[in-house]
Design a protein around this motif. Structure first.
Motif, PDB file in Angstrom:
ATOM      1  N   PHE A  34       0.804  -1.230   0.000  1.00  0.00           N
ATOM      2  CA  PHE A  34       0.000   0.000   0.000  1.00  0.00           C
ATOM      3  C   PHE A  34       0.835   1.277   0.000  1.00  0.00           C
ATOM      4  N   VAL A  35       1.844   1.360   0.879  1.00  0.00           N
ATOM      5  CA  VAL A  35       2.467   2.652   1.184  1.00  0.00           C
ATOM      6  C   VAL A  35       3.057   3.363  -0.044  1.00  0.00           C
ATOM      7  N   PRO A  36       3.976   2.710  -0.816  1.00  0.00           N
ATOM      8  CA  PRO A  36       4.584   3.464  -1.912  1.00  0.00           C
ATOM      9  C   PRO A  36       3.551   3.958  -2.923  1.00  0.00           C
ATOM     10  N   THR A  37       2.610   3.098  -3.283  1.00  0.00           N
ATOM     11  CA  THR A  37       1.625   3.467  -4.297  1.00  0.00           C
ATOM     12  C   THR A  37       0.787   4.652  -3.833  1.00  0.00           C
ATOM     13  N   LEU A  38       0.322   4.586  -2.594  1.00  0.00           N
ATOM     14  CA  LEU A  38      -0.523   5.665  -2.086  1.00  0.00           C
ATOM     15  C   LEU A  38       0.270   6.964  -1.990  1.00  0.00           C
ATOM     16  N   LEU A  39       1.532   6.866  -1.563  1.00  0.00           N
ATOM     17  CA  LEU A  39       2.385   8.058  -1.467  1.00  0.00           C
ATOM     18  C   LEU A  39       2.478   8.748  -2.817  1.00  0.00           C
ATOM     19  N   VAL A  40       2.850   7.957  -3.838  1.00  0.00           N
ATOM     20  CA  VAL A  40       3.013   8.525  -5.170  1.00  0.00           C
ATOM     21  C   VAL A  40       1.683   9.101  -5.653  1.00  0.00           C
ATOM     22  N   TYR A  41       0.602   8.381  -5.352  1.00  0.00           N
ATOM     23  CA  TYR A  41      -0.732   8.807  -5.792  1.00  0.00           C
ATOM     24  C   TYR A  41      -1.058  10.195  -5.258  1.00  0.00           C
ATOM     25  N   PHE A  42      -0.790  10.403  -3.977  1.00  0.00           N
ATOM     26  CA  PHE A  42      -1.149  11.714  -3.411  1.00  0.00           C
ATOM     27  C   PHE A  42      -0.138  12.785  -3.765  1.00  0.00           C
ATOM     28  N   ILE A  43       1.160  12.395  -3.871  1.00  0.00           N
ATOM     29  CA  ILE A  43       2.179  13.394  -4.224  1.00  0.00           C
ATOM     30  C   ILE A  43       1.893  13.948  -5.619  1.00  0.00           C
ATOM     31  N   LEU A  44       1.518  13.071  -6.561  1.00  0.00           N
ATOM     32  CA  LEU A  44       1.269  13.517  -7.932  1.00  0.00           C
ATOM     33  C   LEU A  44      -0.110  14.154  -8.071  1.00  0.00           C
ATOM     34  N   GLY A  45      -0.818  14.311  -7.003  1.00  0.00           N
ATOM     35  CA  GLY A  45      -2.099  15.003  -7.072  1.00  0.00           C
ATOM     36  C   GLY A  45      -3.223  14.135  -7.593  1.00  0.00           C
ATOM     37  N   ARG A  46      -3.312  12.931  -7.148  1.00  0.00           N
ATOM     38  CA  ARG A  46      -4.411  12.008  -7.474  1.00  0.00           C
ATOM     39  C   ARG A  46      -4.699  11.911  -8.984  1.00  0.00           C
ATOM     40  N   PRO A  47      -3.760  11.341  -9.722  1.00  0.00           N
ATOM     41  CA  PRO A  47      -3.918  11.312 -11.188  1.00  0.00           C
ATOM     42  C   PRO A  47      -4.913  10.262 -11.691  1.00  0.00           C
ATOM     43  N   ILE A  48      -5.480   9.439 -10.818  1.00  0.00           N
ATOM     44  CA  ILE A  48      -6.456   8.452 -11.293  1.00  0.00           C
ATOM     45  C   ILE A  48      -7.803   8.770 -10.653  1.00  0.00           C
ATOM     46  N   GLY A  49      -8.810   8.986 -11.482  1.00  0.00           N
ATOM     47  CA  GLY A  49     -10.128   9.310 -10.950  1.00  0.00           C
ATOM     48  C   GLY A  49     -11.143   8.268 -11.352  1.00  0.00           C
ATOM     49  N   LEU A  50     -12.385   8.508 -11.002  1.00  0.00           N
ATOM     50  CA  LEU A  50     -13.443   7.562 -11.346  1.00  0.00           C
ATOM     51  C   LEU A  50     -14.476   8.249 -12.218  1.00  0.00           C
ATOM     52  N   GLU A  51     -14.882   7.557 -13.265  1.00  0.00           N
ATOM     53  CA  GLU A  51     -15.967   8.077 -14.093  1.00  0.00           C
ATOM     54  C   GLU A  51     -17.243   7.394 -13.626  1.00  0.00           C
TER      55      GLU A  51
END
Lengths: 436, 405
Positions: free
Chosen positions: B237-254
């Protein structure tokens, strides 16, 4: 030591105390509940969840079943009657079952001939009895052997001579074997026993049967296959399929276990092919393709074609079950049979096969349950088994849109049949167990 | 005593072919082969004659012709101008889709139910028995049509979601819509930077395996045990979530939205697909549960007692002692249940799901009238899938077989 010591003790109890009841938390329903329902936090949570689930399901289903209407003559009328009850989820319209249960059982078989189907069913139970309960008189087995012909005549009708002539083929085979075995040796006898009935059925049976029928008809009203349906059809296909697939499966299993390379290859190829394809493709073959493989101009009954494919299908599975039984026998049994000087067929018939079949009973029964359930697939190729009939019933404008009652009824009947068979297999397993 | 056997005669006599056990098996086999070939030849000859009489020579050219029918459920690009062969491919993929989804569902449910049936909780164990018996003793076709009926009859139509006082509402914070046409779920949307998140996620999965190997080696060398589970969870979990939030949540939901008469956007799962998957999964789960139960019961009690006597924790007893032995019993029947599920998926035709039986064995067969060719291909495809699965099973059996001396 002890007797000197006893003098120094002030008080010794000399009588037993009466037994006391265990504390209320360690006996009776409370203990049972603590052990079985609330032994840990997880168990308590599971229990509560299950009870809640049961409550939800039962409060939904039971009123629906119980307050169902048995009198309405159409779905609309029933919905109106039920709406007056003020139930949250409505109630069932059981009147469709009351109106159509005969159709779900017999299909479009003529009403005045139901007794023939009933008689065939009762006779089937009689014929099965000595197979299912080995304590009964062995003589009934003769009836079991004749039963297929009797049932065919009862169900399809027509002249009595057709089944009689068919049985005659077997009689000729037996006679040819008995006579030639004494005079000309076993090999000639076996060949003659195979050839005699084949020649009889292919060349002579038809004319002889027609001739006899024109002299003395002995006919009952014929019923065409298109009128067969409902659970009767499922039972016909299932029972015939299993009865014919057992001998075929045994032969295939022996072939697969044998040392003869070519025979083995043929058997393995057949078994793996059949087991590799779904039954529905084989039924497609039965409905569209089987006539292509027979001499030009032959057409025969769709039910017969389905039975042939179902038999082939079940025999492959049966072969694997029997093979499992054969493989589970200790090698010592085979070696002992050889040491007694028995030849292959005698050893198989007297030593290995009875034991192997005993081991494979659960497998045989579950193959049968599977086959019986699979007979519903014939609805996809247009035969009117119970599921096929639901479409028919819904086509009636009175019952257009009825779903749950029909499926529920069919599911219930299948459940009763299959569940009792699996219980029977458990009973047999316990009974035949010779180990300690 | 004089010799009781006749002295062997010189030369070879014809009767030896039957009475001499050295040659008899050969004779039988040759006779069987000849009879078999004659039988097959007879059948093929009849087929050739019949097909010639009907003017339908055996040819597979129809696979290249335009199919002319639409398939509503497709994983690859397809329209009605494409060939029958392409339609068959769409069908194969649909079969595999429902088979894989069904197998996953059956395994998860089956394991849970099988374990719960062994539970010492009376209510739970009884409930699971009822589940298993009722699913095993009713035909799968009935379950399939019943599940489909539940979808069509009990779930609201999309228009029930419309308007101010809608009679139905979306569940899970307005993200999932369950209608009688099927299930609408959110679809992940990728913005710029999402690649980095995915790469990090994949790397962390590799990391878990690397860590596992390193930790095992360390344990073998030093005897010290790390809290493996928690460390692996952290790596997941940790690395992926870190990168996700650092990059400003680049994956969203349609999210699926109601537009007009139907939902738009999101992933649409057709009701026939869900009904079929559910029915096959639930049905097969009952059989899997029985296999799991048999497997667990096959490990004798002495094994767990011995493990406890050695001082292993309950967790490690399960992982190191019981599971490896139980799995050896469970996996072979489990794989044959997968095989059954795949074959049962051919019943898709009953709910109108376009699997290979529905395309090649259904519409294509009816349109072209090429029964022989269509059924041959159909059977060959199922046979190939079955042989593939059973070769996996044989390979597994071979690899876990107890090495006996």
């Amino acid at each position: 030591m002890s007797d000197t010591h006893a003098q120094t003790v002030a008080y010794v109890r000399e009588t037993m105390l009466p037994e006391q009841a265990p504390p209320s938390t360690a006996a009776g329903p409370i203990k049972w509940m603590r052990d079985n329902l609330f032994s840990s936090v997880l168990n308590t949570v599971l229990t509560l969840l299950s009870v809640y689930f049961l409550w939800v399901v039962l409060t939904l289903v039971l009123p629906w079943v119980w307050y169902g209407s048995w009198t309405a003559s159409s779905l609309k009328e029933c919905r109106e009657a039920v709406a007056g009850l003020g139930l949250a989820h409505g109630a069932a319209c059981w009147s469709v079952i009351g109106e159509r249960y005969l159709q779900l059982i017999y299909g479009f078989y003529p009403d005045e001939l139901y007794w023939r189907a009933n008689l065939a069913f009762i006779l089937m139970l009689v014929a099965l009895a000595p197979v299912l309960y080995p304590n009964l008189a062995r003589k009934i087995l003769w009836f079991s052997a004749l039963y297929p012909f009797v049932a065919f005549w009862l169900l399809w009708g027509g002249t009595l001579w057709t089944p009689v002539v068919a049985v005659a083929g077997f009689v000729f085979a037996y006679l040819a074997f008995e006579i030639l075995n004494r005079t000309a040796g076993s090999l000639v006898a076996v060949i003659a026993a195979i050839l005699a009935p084949v020649v009889w059925w292919l060349l002579l049976a038809g004319p002889v049967s027609n001739g006899l029928a024109s002299v003395m008809p002995l006919a009952i009203e014929p019923v065409e296959s298109a009128k067969f349906g409902g659970f009767m059809l499922s039972i016909i296909i299932g029972v015939t399929g299993i009865a014919m697939s057992l001998p075929l499966g045994i032969l295939l299993a022996l072939g697969r276990q044998s040392d003869l390379m070519i025979v083995k290859a043929i058997c393995v190829g057949f078994i793996e092919f059949i087991r590799g394809v779904p039954l529905i493709t084989l039924l497609f073959v039965a409905s569209t393709l089987l006539n292509y493989f027979l001499p030009p101009g032959t057409t025969f009954d769709i039910i017969l074609r389905v039975i042939i494919m179902v038999t082939l299908f079940a025999s492959a599975y049966m072969a694997e079950v029997v093979r499992g039984g054969l493989a589970a026998l200790p090698t010592g049994q085979y070696e002992a049979a050889d040491a007694l000087g028995l030849d292959y067929w005698k050893a198989t018939r007297l030593i290995t096969m009875p034991q192997a079949l005993k081991i494979s009973i659960p497998g045989i029964v579950s193959t049968f349950i599977g086959l019986f359930k699979d007979t519903t697939l014939v609805s996809i190729i247009g035969l009117l088994d119970p599921i096929g009939l639901t479409t028919n019933i819904r086509a009636d404008s009175n019952w257009n849109g009825i779903v749950w009652e029909l499926y529920g009824f069919i599911a219930l009947i299948f459940f009763i049949f299959c569940f009792s068979m699996s219980r029977y297999s458990m009973y047999l397993e316990r009974k035949l167990k010779t180990g300690h | 005593m004089s010799a009781t056997t006749d002295p062997p005669k010189d030369g070879f006599q014809l009767s030896q072919l039957i009475y001499d056990t050295r040659y008899r098996s050969m004779t039988i086999q040759i006779v069987a082969l000849v009879l078999f070939l004659l039988g097959v030849g007879w059948l093929l000859n009849n087929a050739a004659q019949n097909l010639a009489a009907l003017g339908k020579p055996l040819s597979f050219g129809f696979l290249g012709e335009a199919a002319g029918y639409d398939i509503n459920q497709k994983l690859i690009e397809y329209n009605n101008q494409m060939s029958h062969g392409r339609a068959a491919l769409v069908g194969v993929l649909n079969t595999l889709l429902v088979a894989v989804l069904g197998c996953i569902l059956a395994t998860v449910l089956g394991v849970v139910i099988g374990v719960l049936r062994l539970s010492n909780n009376w209510v739970v164990a009884r409930l699971m028995t009822v589940y298993i018996e009722s699913f095993r003793n009713v035909p799968v076709l009935l379950w399939i049509v019943l599940t489909m009926a539940i979808f069509i009859e009990s779930f609201p139509a999309p228009r029930a979601f419309r308007g101010e006082n809608a009679s139905a509402s979306m569940s899970l914070w307005d993200s999932v819509a369950l209608t009688n046409r099927g299930l609408y779920i959110p679809k992940p949307e990728l913005y710029s930077g999402s690649t980095a998140v995915i790469v990090v996620f994949l790397l962390s999965i590799v990391g878990i395996f690397v860590f596992g190997t390193w930790s095992r080696k360390r344990q073998e060398a030093t005897g010290q045990i790390l809290p493996n589970f928690w460390i692996k969870l952290a790596i997941f979990f940790v690395p992926t979530l870190l990168v996700y939030f650092i990059l400003g949540r680049p994956i969203g939901l349609e999210l699926p939205e109601l537009k007009g008469f139907n939902f738009q956007g999101g992933i649409y799962m057709r009701n026939s697909l869900i009904a079929l998957t559910l029915a096959l999964g639930l049905y097969t789960a009952a059989f899997v549960a029985e296999n799991v139960r048999a497997g667990i019961m096959a490990v004798s009690k002495g094994q767990s007692e011995a493990a406890f006597a050695l001082g292993l924790s309950p967790n490690r007893t399960m992982n190191l002692i019981i599971l490896p032995q139980a799995l050896r019993v469970i996996i072979p029947p489990l794989i044959s249940q997968y095989l059954n599920l795949t074959k049962n998926s051919s019943l898709a035709i009953a709910v109108g799901y376009m699997d290979i039986t529905g395309t090649l064995g259904g519409i294509t067969l009816n349109q072209t009238g090429k029964e022989m060719e269509c059924l041959l291909i159909l059977m060959a495809i199922y046979l190939a899938i079955s042989l593939l699965i059973s070769s996996v099973m044989n390979w597994y059996n071979e690899s876990v077989k107890l090495r006996e001396r």
